[in-house]
Design a protein around this motif. Structure first.
Motif, PDB file in Angstrom:
ATOM      1  N   PHE A   1       0.828  -1.216   0.000  1.00  0.00           N
ATOM      2  CA  PHE A   1       0.000   0.000   0.000  1.00  0.00           C
ATOM      3  C   PHE A   1       0.857   1.259   0.000  1.00  0.00           C
ATOM      4  N   SER A   2       2.109   1.132  -0.425  1.00  0.00           N
ATOM      5  CA  SER A   2       3.024   2.274  -0.368  1.00  0.00           C
ATOM      6  C   SER A   2       2.568   3.429  -1.262  1.00  0.00           C
ATOM      7  N   ALA A   3       1.983   3.111  -2.415  1.00  0.00           N
ATOM      8  CA  ALA A   3       1.534   4.190  -3.314  1.00  0.00           C
ATOM      9  C   ALA A   3       0.376   4.956  -2.691  1.00  0.00           C
ATOM     10  N   GLN A   4      -0.576   4.238  -2.115  1.00  0.00           N
ATOM     11  CA  GLN A   4      -1.710   4.903  -1.463  1.00  0.00           C
ATOM     12  C   GLN A   4      -1.249   5.728  -0.264  1.00  0.00           C
ATOM     13  N   ILE A   5      -0.272   5.192   0.470  1.00  0.00           N
ATOM     14  CA  ILE A   5       0.239   5.901   1.643  1.00  0.00           C
ATOM     15  C   ILE A   5       0.962   7.177   1.224  1.00  0.00           C
ATOM     16  N   ALA A   6       1.717   7.113   0.137  1.00  0.00           N
ATOM     17  CA  ALA A   6       2.409   8.306  -0.366  1.00  0.00           C
ATOM     18  C   ALA A   6       1.408   9.375  -0.780  1.00  0.00           C
ATOM     19  N   ARG A   7       0.328   8.933  -1.415  1.00  0.00           N
ATOM     20  CA  ARG A   7      -0.675   9.915  -1.860  1.00  0.00           C
ATOM     21  C   ARG A   7      -1.405  10.541  -0.680  1.00  0.00           C
ATOM     22  N   ILE A   8      -1.675   9.736   0.352  1.00  0.00           N
ATOM     23  CA  ILE A   8      -2.377  10.309   1.505  1.00  0.00           C
ATOM     24  C   ILE A   8      -1.483  11.315   2.225  1.00  0.00           C
ATOM     25  N   GLY A   9      -0.179  11.061   2.172  1.00  0.00           N
ATOM     26  CA  GLY A   9       0.754  11.987   2.810  1.00  0.00           C
ATOM     27  C   GLY A   9       0.871  13.312   2.085  1.00  0.00           C
ATOM     28  N   SER A  10       0.506  13.320   0.807  1.00  0.00           N
ATOM     29  CA  SER A  10       0.637  14.557   0.023  1.00  0.00           C
ATOM     30  C   SER A  10      -0.677  15.327  -0.102  1.00  0.00           C
ATOM     31  N   LEU A  11      -1.735  14.827   0.527  1.00  0.00           N
ATOM     32  CA  LEU A  11      -3.032  15.506   0.411  1.00  0.00           C
ATOM     33  C   LEU A  11      -3.001  16.879   1.070  1.00  0.00           C
ATOM     34  N   ASP A  12      -3.654  17.821   0.429  1.00  0.00           N
ATOM     35  CA  ASP A  12      -3.796  19.172   0.968  1.00  0.00           C
ATOM     36  C   ASP A  12      -5.210  19.663   0.658  1.00  0.00           C
ATOM     37  N   PRO A  13      -6.050  19.849   1.647  1.00  0.00           N
ATOM     38  CA  PRO A  13      -5.769  19.792   3.082  1.00  0.00           C
ATOM     39  C   PRO A  13      -5.556  18.364   3.575  1.00  0.00           C
ATOM     40  N   LYS A  14      -4.849  18.257   4.694  1.00  0.00           N
ATOM     41  CA  LYS A  14      -4.566  16.945   5.251  1.00  0.00           C
ATOM     42  C   LYS A  14      -5.827  16.360   5.904  1.00  0.00           C
ATOM     43  N   PRO A  15      -6.051  15.084   5.745  1.00  0.00           N
ATOM     44  CA  PRO A  15      -7.220  14.466   6.365  1.00  0.00           C
ATOM     45  C   PRO A  15      -7.046  14.293   7.870  1.00  0.00           C
ATOM     46  N   ASP A  16      -8.175  14.293   8.559  1.00  0.00           N
ATOM     47  CA  ASP A  16      -8.186  14.021  10.004  1.00  0.00           C
ATOM     48  C   ASP A  16      -8.231  12.519  10.282  1.00  0.00           C
ATOM     49  N   ALA A  17      -8.639  11.740   9.284  1.00  0.00           N
ATOM     50  CA  ALA A  17      -8.752  10.288   9.432  1.00  0.00           C
ATOM     51  C   ALA A  17      -8.780   9.675   8.046  1.00  0.00           C
ATOM     52  N   VAL A  18      -8.549   8.362   7.985  1.00  0.00           N
ATOM     53  CA  VAL A  18      -8.680   7.636   6.728  1.00  0.00           C
ATOM     54  C   VAL A  18      -9.679   6.499   6.933  1.00  0.00           C
ATOM     55  N   PHE A  19     -10.638   6.430   6.029  1.00  0.00           N
ATOM     56  CA  PHE A  19     -11.610   5.336   6.034  1.00  0.00           C
ATOM     57  C   PHE A  19     -11.117   4.285   5.049  1.00  0.00           C
ATOM     58  N   ILE A  20     -10.940   3.046   5.526  1.00  0.00           N
ATOM     59  CA  ILE A  20     -10.436   1.968   4.671  1.00  0.00           C
ATOM     60  C   ILE A  20     -11.501   0.884   4.564  1.00  0.00           C
ATOM     61  N   SER A  21     -12.032   0.718   3.376  1.00  0.00           N
ATOM     62  CA  SER A  21     -13.042  -0.309   3.135  1.00  0.00           C
ATOM     63  C   SER A  21     -12.339  -1.530   2.577  1.00  0.00           C
ATOM     64  N   ALA A  22     -12.174  -2.555   3.441  1.00  0.00           N
ATOM     65  CA  ALA A  22     -11.363  -3.712   3.080  1.00  0.00           C
ATOM     66  C   ALA A  22     -11.910  -4.975   3.714  1.00  0.00           C
ATOM     67  N   ILE A  23     -11.454  -6.123   3.187  1.00  0.00           N
ATOM     68  CA  ILE A  23     -11.734  -7.401   3.826  1.00  0.00           C
ATOM     69  C   ILE A  23     -10.553  -7.730   4.745  1.00  0.00           C
ATOM     70  N   PRO A  24     -10.660  -8.764   5.586  1.00  0.00           N
ATOM     71  CA  PRO A  24      -9.646  -9.001   6.621  1.00  0.00           C
ATOM     72  C   PRO A  24      -8.210  -9.111   6.128  1.00  0.00           C
ATOM     73  N   SER A  25      -7.993  -9.771   4.997  1.00  0.00           N
ATOM     74  CA  SER A  25      -6.611  -9.989   4.554  1.00  0.00           C
ATOM     75  C   SER A  25      -5.884  -8.678   4.275  1.00  0.00           C
ATOM     76  N   GLU A  26      -6.621  -7.626   3.901  1.00  0.00           N
ATOM     77  CA  GLU A  26      -5.996  -6.322   3.670  1.00  0.00           C
ATOM     78  C   GLU A  26      -6.072  -5.407   4.900  1.00  0.00           C
ATOM     79  N   ALA A  27      -6.951  -5.739   5.835  1.00  0.00           N
ATOM     80  CA  ALA A  27      -7.151  -4.869   6.996  1.00  0.00           C
ATOM     81  C   ALA A  27      -5.881  -4.743   7.830  1.00  0.00           C
ATOM     82  N   GLY A  28      -5.332  -5.880   8.248  1.00  0.00           N
ATOM     83  CA  GLY A  28      -4.133  -5.840   9.077  1.00  0.00           C
ATOM     84  C   GLY A  28      -2.934  -5.260   8.352  1.00  0.00           C
TER      85      GLY A  28
END
Length: 379
Positions: free
Chosen positions: A203-230
């Motif tokens: 998830f490095s690409a998604q993490i890089a993009r979230i780090g560059s968001l402006d304005p910065k988010p207060d939280a991230v909502f992740i819609s995933a099944i268990p194998s991706e959750a952890g």
């Protein structure tokens, strides 16, 4: 020779009579693959219910037999499993913790006029998609998404949220859709969206993009099944991002704590089925019985959901005083005030989705705790 033939006929008749004393129910679960941490406990819950029913004399004087092939978290295997149990003369089916896999199986039950009760799939349009032989044990995704959106806004103080969605699953896409709908209605803003696919491990690409968001988010909502959750929690926290992570019941898995470890499993919040920290006698008895049977506490809310799904079918058979599929379907449709381990189940809405309370769970230092119970509108 005649005596041999007569003996063979008599033996065949005895076998037929023995099988006539069985009520067969199909249990469709993914016991391996990405859904196994939800489906495995659900099957164990259903098996516990069958054991208790049979020890109490069965249903209509007959023993219940559960037929439970492994769908392997694969839609084609799931369809094959459905065809197999239908060919073996089941009077009803239960199972699945995800909408995509229900849709691979339940329409086959509908075609045969056999009722199917999902233990964990939560898309609120499932009964409409499949037909009048489809029933839901859990709440709908709209309710659980609204619950976690309200919690993020009211209790976490989030006003700007980024949304990640597993774009390969009906369940995860619905969860994000309803979360965004509710959060924006409350006055919040979605400041970025991203996607991934079931089976992704980086998830490095998604993490890089979230780090560059402006304005910065207060939280991230992740819609995933268990194998991706952890994995997503682990990788986000490893990059030093500490904002709250919020989600739905796909996060109701031990993987959220075990994969990142207790030091990184922090500030995670998810909506799930009301079960943990519930002081109703049904819950206490289930926990006691489950531990006695399996030597461990129920792994998550999907264990009691499997139990409730099987008991819903059993309750319908008793009320109908019949194991004919149509009679079971009719009795299921009339279910009101069924006291399940995961809450009361009544099919009072036009959608046929039971209005049930939703638990908000926090994970801090790898420990799970109930933060609050959210109650839906009943119609």
């Amino acid at each position: 020779m005649k005596s041999l033939i007569a003996a063979s006929v008599a033996f065949a008749a005895m076998l037929g009579a023995a099988h006539a004393q069985e009520i067969k129910i199909g249990a469709l679960y993914n016991l391996t693959g990405g859904m196994s941490s939800l489906d495995g406990p659900s099957l164990k819950g259903a098996q516990l219910a069958v054991k208790q029913i049979n020890e109490g004399g069965g249903l209509l004087g007959q023993q219940v037999v559960l037929i439970a092939p492994d769908g392997k978290t694969d839609q084609q295997e799931t369809a094959k499993s459905a065809q197999r149990v239908l060919s073996e003369g089941v009077v009803a089916g239960i199972g699945q913790s995800d909408t995509t896999f229900v849709m691979a199986a339940a329409p086959l039950f509908q075609e045969e006029g056999i009722p199917f009760v999902t233990s964990g799939a939560t898309h609120p349009e499932l009964p409409q998609w499949v037909g009048d032989y489809m029933f839901m044990t859990p709440f709908g995704d709209d309710d659980q998404s609204y619950a976690i959106a309200d919690y993020a806004y009211d209790k976490l103080g989030a006003r700007k949220v980024a949304v990640w969605t597993d774009n390969s699953m009906d369940f995860t896409k619905a969860l994000s859709k309803f979360f965004v709908e509710r959060f924006e209605k409350r006055g919040g803003e979605i400041v970025g969206t991203d996607t991934f696919m079931m089976g992704d491990t980086d998830f490095s690409a998604q993490i890089a993009r979230i780090g560059s968001l402006d304005p910065k988010p207060d939280a991230v909502f992740i819609s995933a099944i268990p194998s991706e959750a952890g994995l997503s929690v682990k990788q986000i926290r490893e990059q030093g991002i500490t904002m709250p992570i919020v989600s739905g019941d796909g996060f109701d898995t031990e993987l959220v704590a075990s994969v990142p470890g207790p030091e990184l499993a922090n500030e995670v919040y998810f909506s799930t089925h009301t079960y943990r920290a519930d002081d109703r006698p049904e819950v206490a008895k289930f926990v006691e019985d489950y531990k006695a049977e399996y030597g461990i506490d129920p792994e998550n809310a999907f264990a009691p959901l499997g139990y409730d799904a099987l008991m819903l079918v059993a309750d319908a058979i008793r009320r109908a005083d019949s194991a004919e599929p149509k009679d079971i379907r009719d009795a299921l449709a009339e279910t009101r005030g069924f006291n399940g381990v995961t809450g009361e189940i009544s099919y009072t809405r036009e959608t046929m989705v039971p209005p049930k309370p939703v638990s908000i769970i926090s994970v801090k230092n790898g420990k799970y705790a109930v933060e609050e119970i959210w109650n839906p509108e009943t119609n």
